[in-house]
Scaffold this motif. Structure first.
Motif: not given
Length: 349
Positions: A314-342
């Protein structure tokens, strides 16, 4: 070596995430030997997830927090039962004690290097020594040892009765539904509440979606939820309640899940819900989403270009590195790729 599988005890007493990882083991044994009787020894917090599961014939609950009194109760509970084999998937001393209390003549555990707290002493047979791997892969090694073909199936989907019971919680909506988990067992694994609030506002403004808080009601989760409601212009719908079957329903109805390393993350992956994993404190190669949704992982554990090993601690202090922009990009990718998935989580053609 041929190991009888008429009466099987499975010892995995710990977290919800590990309970999820255990399900392919019991599903594979039951598929290989439909007449096998499988008894799962576990603690109360995870038991509700698998009560009534078609591959689990019986759940025996250990009141582990009661210490020796809890194990005395387990001894009494198991006194009239007979097992051919016991599988200790958990490398902790108390799990070793529970395995010994089954009285099974064949007790399978990890090799000495991986069996912490001297749990190897409670085993009559040990898995071949191997390097550390993803937790799910290590659990599947027990199937190799038994000669049982692997079926990578979890069977967590809500039943028709559960669907009817929980449907009023989350009525249909025109936009996407994004579930968010804000709490874990360790504060070091959590993402800041104000960033969840900013994410909720962006999902509402840019995607026309709604966000939903899921998980439990620990003091830290209560504080995080209050901070999110205070900071967000579009506060998430708060559906937190530590009812694991209700949680399974909500995750199955969500278009995307955003979660740090905690049990609901692994539930979402098992259910085929596109899961944006926020990993910084714990090693995603060992504890991250298993096989599915790797492209949705936000990896703050490693440094840029670092090829860290699966055993990296485990590594301390790393969760602060995650930005809202990074997470938003992943949410958008998930919706494009999987929203009508099996239902198995595969992207649309």
């Amino acid at each position: 070596m041929s190991i009888p599988l008429d009466r099987v005890a499975v010892v995995m007493m710990s977290t919800v995430g590990n309970a999820v990882h255990t399900l392919p083991v019991v599903n594979s044994i039951k598929a290989h030997r439909p007449d096998a009787r499988i008894t799962w020894i576990m603690q109360p917090g995870s038991a509700a997830l698998v009560q009534g599961h078609p591959a689990v014939d019986e759940v025996v609950v250990v009141a582990r927090k009661q210490g020796m009194a809890g194990f005395a109760g387990l001894r009494r509970e198991l006194a009239g039962r007979r097992f051919d084999v016991a599988l200790n998937l958990q490398a902790y001393f108390k799990a070793g004690v529970a395995t010994r209390l089954t009285g099974a003549p064949i007790r399978v555990g990890y090799d000495r290097a991986r069996a912490r707290d001297l749990t190897w002493m409670f085993s009559t047979h040990r898995l071949p020594a191997r390097p550390r791997g993803h937790v799910q892969d290590e659990f599947l090694e027990f199937l190799d040892f038994l000669g049982v073909p692997v079926r990578l199936e979890w069977g967590l989907e809500p039943t028709a009765e559960e669907g009817g019971r929980y449907a009023p919680l989350l009525p249909d909506a025109p936009g996407p539904t994004v579930a968010m988990v804000v709490g874990t067992t360790k504060p070091e694994k959590e993402w800041p509440a104000e960033r969840y609030a900013a994410l909720a506002d962006r999902i509402a403004a840019e995607l026309g979606g709604r966000t939903v808080l899921v998980g439990g009601r620990s003091p830290r989760e209560e504080a995080a939820a209050a901070a999110i409601r205070s900071a967000a212009s579009h506060p998430p719908l708060d559906l937190r309640e530590w009812d694991l079957r209700r949680l399974a329903y909500l995750l199955s109805r969500s278009d995307v899940l955003v979660s740090p390393d905690t049990g609901p993350l692994h539930m979402g992956v098992a259910l085929g819900t596109p899961t944006v994993s926020l990993m910084g404190h714990t090693n995603p190669k060992r504890y991250g989403p298993y096989r599915r949704y790797q492209e949705l992982l936000v990896d703050a554990f490693g440094d840029p270009g670092e090829d860290y090993g699966v055993s990296a601690p485990n590594r301390a202090g790393r969760m602060e590195r995650i930005t809202v922009e990074q997470v938003m990009e992943k949410v958008e990718l998930a919706l494009r790729r999987y929203r009508n998935s099996s239902p198995d989580g595969q992207p649309s053609p």
